[in-house]
Design an enzyme around this catalytic site. Structure first.
Site, PDB file in Angstrom:
ATOM      1  N   GLY A 125       0.815  -1.213   0.000  1.00  0.00           N
ATOM      2  CA  GLY A 125       0.000   0.000   0.000  1.00  0.00           C
ATOM      3  C   GLY A 125       0.846   1.260   0.000  1.00  0.00           C
ATOM      4  O   GLY A 125       0.529   2.236  -0.697  1.00  0.00           O
ATOM      5  N   ASP A 126       1.944   1.242   0.753  1.00  0.00           N
ATOM      6  CA  ASP A 126       2.863   2.385   0.767  1.00  0.00           C
ATOM      7  C   ASP A 126       3.469   2.589  -0.619  1.00  0.00           C
ATOM      8  O   ASP A 126       3.651   3.715  -1.079  1.00  0.00           O
ATOM      9  CB  ASP A 126       3.981   2.154   1.778  1.00  0.00           C
ATOM     10  CG  ASP A 126       3.460   1.787   3.153  1.00  0.00           C
ATOM     11  OD1 ASP A 126       2.389   2.304   3.537  1.00  0.00           O
ATOM     12  OD2 ASP A 126       4.111   0.980   3.842  1.00  0.00           O
TER      13      ASP A 126
END
Length: 303
Positions: A248-249
């Protein structure tokens, strides 16, 4: 400049054993120490994409020095506030399944918190600040709002990647981007979501609440990019998932870095999906080569 803020970073200590025996002696098959924390992950992917960033937040002790040294070795700019307490260590124990044991994190003193706020006071109008991850309990639940006010005072844009009440409170301040996954989206509104159409409906509610752009990851079903005018869908490239940490980052980094470099939100969406997938298919965060390999496989369609 893009600034990434990690309030509670860590050393991610990855330990692999063949057959875990509780209450007995176990020997490691492999171990790895990595700088951890959501904002730090964003900076590491931005670096792969050729987008400059400065990683800031709180670091302390020998663990903090390891993180700062490692980032500098990767040619990532850092400007952390050095604190009295040690930065935490998070254990990722791989034994067929993966067991995580996360450290509590240090206590942040008032003067240390003030020092971080002062670092952001020099922001410029075209800067982007990425606020990612958990807030140490000693800072209080409204610390992100304090940082957001600094962004607004200087005219800088901000991206926020957190969940629950902290995210909902941030929406009124009009973040450039938020990125819940479909499970987090359902939790935000206290509902069960059964279809992509419902995901779009609740994603639009986040726009109505103030977000400028919404990215929603849907695991194997791809991702949605929702703007004030359009909704776009992207597929997920084919590959074997090896790593659940940092995808997600990486998606945020791919989007923000490409938007900052080229100004094209659709290509930013493509780069975000490619970056998130590349990390999911890697042992550590993605490399530039892996991201570029997957980018052409991401097909974007307007819904």
């Amino acid at each position: 400049m893009i600034y990434t803020v990690t309030l509670n970073p860590s050393i991610d200590y990855i330990v692999e054993v063949d057959d875990l025996k509780l209450g007995d002696l176990n020997r490691m098959k492999r171990d790895l120490k990595l700088p951890g924390g959501k904002g730090i992950n964003v900076s590491r992917i931005l670096n792969q994409l050729g987008a400059d960033s400065t990683a800031i937040g709180f670091l302390g002790g020998f663990t903090g020095r390891f993180i700062d040294d490692t980032l500098r070795e990767e040619s990532i700019k850092t400007d952390f506030v050095m604190i009295e307490d040690d930065t935490r260590i998070n254990i990722k124990l791989k034994h067929g399944d993966e067991t995580e044991i996360n450290g509590l994190g240090p206590a942040i003193r008032e003067q240390e918190a003030d020092a971080l706020v002062q670092k952001l006071a020099g922001l410029q109008k075209n800067d982007i600040v990425v606020l990612s991850g958990s807030i140490p309990p000693s800072l209080g639940g409204d610390f992100y709002e304090r940082l957001i006010r600094v962004c607004q005072d200087t005219g800088a844009e901000f991206v926020i990647d957190t969940t629950g009440e902290a995210l909902m409170k941030a929406l009124v301040h009009k973040p450039l981007l938020i990125k819940p996954n479909h499970h987090e989206l359902a939790e935000l509104f206290g509902v069960t979501i059964h279809s992509e159409e419902e995901i779009v409906t609740y994603g639009r509610k986040l726009l109505e609440a103030g977000a400028k752009n919404v990215l929603i990851s849907m695991a194997g079903e791809g991702a949605l990019f929702i703007t004030a005018d359009e909704v776009y869908h992207a597929n997920v490239p084919a590959g074997t998932v090896k790593n659940s940490v940092g995808a997600g980052d990486s998606m945020i980094a791919g989007f923000v870095g490409t938007l900052a470099l080229h100004g094209d939100p659709i290509e930013a969406f493509r780069a975000g999906v490619a970056s998130g997938s590349a990390t999911a298919f890697s042992d550590d965060l993605a490399t530039r080569e892996k991201i570029e390999q997957l980018r052409p496989q991401v097909t974007i369609s307007k819904r």
